[in-house]
Every structure is written in structure tokens, then in C-alpha cells.
Design an enzyme around this catalytic site. Structure first.
Site, short mmCIF file in Angstrom:
data_model
loop_
_atom_site.label_atom_id
_atom_site.label_comp_id
_atom_site.label_asym_id
_atom_site.label_seq_id
_atom_site.Cartn_x
_atom_site.Cartn_y
_atom_site.Cartn_z
N SER A 52 19.68 -30.51 36.21
CA SER A 52 20.28 -31.23 37.33
C SER A 52 20.64 -30.25 38.45
O SER A 52 20.91 -30.66 39.57
CB SER A 52 21.54 -31.99 36.88
OG SER A 52 22.40 -31.14 36.14
N LYS A 120 18.09 -27.54 25.30
CA LYS A 120 18.01 -29.00 25.26
C LYS A 120 16.65 -29.41 25.79
O LYS A 120 16.17 -28.86 26.77
CB LYS A 120 19.12 -29.64 26.10
CG LYS A 120 18.99 -31.17 26.19
CD LYS A 120 20.24 -31.82 26.77
CE LYS A 120 20.34 -31.83 28.26
NZ LYS A 120 19.21 -32.47 28.99
N GLU A 189 21.57 -40.86 27.28
CA GLU A 189 21.84 -41.07 28.71
C GLU A 189 21.48 -42.49 29.15
O GLU A 189 20.35 -42.96 28.91
CB GLU A 189 21.05 -40.05 29.56
CG GLU A 189 21.31 -40.23 31.06
CD GLU A 189 20.87 -39.06 31.92
OE1 GLU A 189 20.47 -38.02 31.38
OE2 GLU A 189 20.95 -39.21 33.16
O1 KIV Z 1 20.56 -31.82 33.55
C1 KIV Z 1 21.62 -32.36 33.22
O2 KIV Z 1 22.66 -32.18 33.85
C2 KIV Z 1 21.60 -33.24 32.05
C3 KIV Z 1 22.84 -34.03 31.76
C4 KIV Z 1 22.96 -35.14 32.73
C5 KIV Z 1 22.88 -34.49 30.37
O3 KIV Z 1 20.63 -33.31 31.38
#
Ligand code: KIV
Length: 283
Positions: A52, A120, A189
Site C-alpha cells: 500500500s 505476506k 480483507e
Molecule cells: O498493503 C497493505 O497495506 C495491506 C494491508 C491492507 C493488509 O496489504
């Protein structure tokens, strides 16, 4: 604020995994040294260097164009400022989708160059081989299902997922597959709260919700959303705990006015020469 202390236990993937049904877990994004120190000192369990950052730090429309080098750059800054929280790095678009070898190479970079201690990646059954291989190699993995922003083009936009019975069943199956592959927790999400509850009950690893209701084992928010620093759009699931943008705008405007009026800098903001030195200039 609960200030970080030297003896605060370091959070690991094992700590997170074993917290299920014992206590709620907290995760927050951070993208630089200063915000990481702040988040860490507040005792947040997990810091996510999320892709993000492409939107909130770099001003792009989505997360698709975020590169490995950008992730590593931000990850290094965050890990320098983190002592207690578990730092998780997002694997950016196309850094794991092509296959196990690509995923291994890029996750290793996030570990070795970025100093992250978990990664992740987004997706369900299709990323099971990658997760299995990473975990086998000693890299803890967080799964991410529901609204997966890297697939925004095929999802038709940033939309709530799992709204039909079939889609909900698929999400539950995906969560189970991620657990079996070795993910130590799973981000859910933008899915209906009742489906997040079912998923949380169906897996033995913690679920971390964002727009997934209160029954998840933990919650995650984007740093800039929580603090009211990003106002291009505010998703329904965001709670702004502060409006720092307003506070910052006030401070910056005051600075501008004081410079223009001559009120800043005042005498106390300047430096003086040692006694006698100024006089020598006169002679
Ligand atoms: O990139 C991010 O901030 C995310 C969160 C919204 C879980 O993947």
C-alpha cells in the site's frame, strides 16, 4: 503510549500463532524509520511494510507497480526503527506468482536485504506451492485472501468479496489451504463479517481482519488511514483515530506565516559566536 522497553519480548511468528483464542493481535503498516519507531513503541505486535506504500507514500493509483527494490528500500528503514514488533514485508505483484523459484529468490531478498522476518503474499490455492516452499526454507508466511489489491484488475475494482454462498465457501477452502501450506496467520480483507467469523473458526492459525468484522483474531489498518493522513479516499472499514492532516496543515500554515512575518526564527533558534570573537570582526 506504552513506550518500548529493552525487556519487552520480541514478537515472532510463533508468538503470533500461539495467541489465537488467548488475546487479540494488532498489526499496523509502517513504511519508514520514524513511523516504525512510533508503532513499535506503542507495542503493536506486527508491522506490515505493505505494498500500500505505492498509494499512500508514492501517490500511485494502486499497488501493481510497486517493485522489489522499492519494498526493500522501505523495509530496511522500518527494520532499523523496530525492536519488538514482527516486521512482515509484502511480496509485490509478480514477485511470487510466476512460481516457487521466483518466490524463493524474492522472499530471500526481503529477508537478507530488507531484514524482514516474515513475508505476506496474496492469493488462495494458486500460491500454496510457493507458501509450502518458503515455510520449508524457514521463511514465515502470512496469507491474504478476500479483496487482494494486486488482483484489482481481475476483481473489477476494490470490491467486497465473498458475498455469495459459493464465494464464501471458496474463501473458507482457501483459508484452510493456506493453513495447511504453513501460513502462520491469514489477512482477511473486505469480506462480510459473518464469513470472517466462519473462517476464523475453521482454521487454527490467527486471522487478521481489515474490513472483516470484529470476530477475527486480530486487526490491521494502514498507518495513514488510522491517523487521518491520507484523504484521497477513506474506505468504510477505516476508523480514523486522529486527523493528523488537519493538525499538520495548521502547523505548516503557522510556520509559513511566521517566516513571512519575521516571527520565526526567534533569537532562541539561532547560534551566537563565543564572547570576544564578534568584536575581532569589527577591528
Ligand atoms: O498493503 C497493505 O497495506 C495491506 C494491508 C491492507 C493488509 O496489504
Amino acid at each position: 503510549m506504552s513506550k518500548h522497553t529493552q525487556d519487552a519480548p520480541t514478537v515472532t511468528s510463533m508468538t503470533v500463532r500461539s495467541a489465537k483464542e488467548k488475546r487479540k493481535l494488532t498489526m499496523l503498516t509502517a513504511y519508514d524509520y520514524s513511523s516504525a519507531t512510533l508503532v513499535d513503541e506503542c507495542g503493536i505486535d506486527m508491522i506490515l511494510v505493505g505494498d500500500s506504500l505505492g498509494m499512500v507514500m508514492l501517490g500511485r493509483d494502486d499497488t501493481i507497480s510497486v517493485t522489489m527494490d522499492e519494498m526493500i528500500h522501505h523495509c530496511r528503514a522500518v527494520t532499523r526503527g523496530t525492536h519488538q514488533a514482527l516486521v512482515i514485508a509484502d511480496m509485490p505483484f509478480m514477485s511470487y506468482e510466476p512460481g516457487v523459484e521466483t518466490a524463493m529468490k524474492n522472499a530471500a531478498r526481503l529477508f537478507q536485504e530488507g531484514n524482514a522476518r516474515a513475508v505476506k503474499l496474496e492469493g488462495g490455492h494458486e500460491v500454496v506451492p510457493q507458501i509450502t516452499a518458503l515455510v520449508k526454507a524457514g521463511i514465515p508466511v502470512v496469507g491474504h485472501i478476500g479483496l487482494t489489491p494486486q488482483r484489482v484488475a481481475t476483481l473489477g475494482g476494490f470490491k467486497v468479496q465473498g458475498k455469495t454462498a459459493d464465494a464464501a465457501i471458496r474463501l473458507i477452502e482457501e483459508a484452510k489451504a493456506l493453513e495447511t501450506a504453513g501460513a502462520f496467520c491469514i489477512v482477511l480483507e473486505a469480506i462480510p463479517s459473518s464469513i470472517a467469523k466462519r473462517i476464523t473458526e475453521a482454521v487454527t492459525v490467527p486471522t487478521i481482519g481489515i474490513g472483516a468484522g470484529k470476530d477475527c483474531d486480530g486487526q490491521v489498518l494502514v498507518f495513514h488511514d488510522l491517523l487521518g493522513l491520507f484523504d484521497r479516499f477513506v474506505p468504510k472499514f477505516v476508523k480514523q483515530y486522529a486527523n493528523l492532516r488537519e493538525i499538520a496543515a495548521k502547523a505548516i500554515t503557522e510556520y509559513k506565516e511566521e517566516v513571512e512575518s519575521g516571527a520565526f526564527p526567534a533569537q532562541e533558534h539561532g547560534f551566537t559566536m563565543p564572547k570576544g570573537e564578534e568584536d575581532k570582526l569589527e577591528s
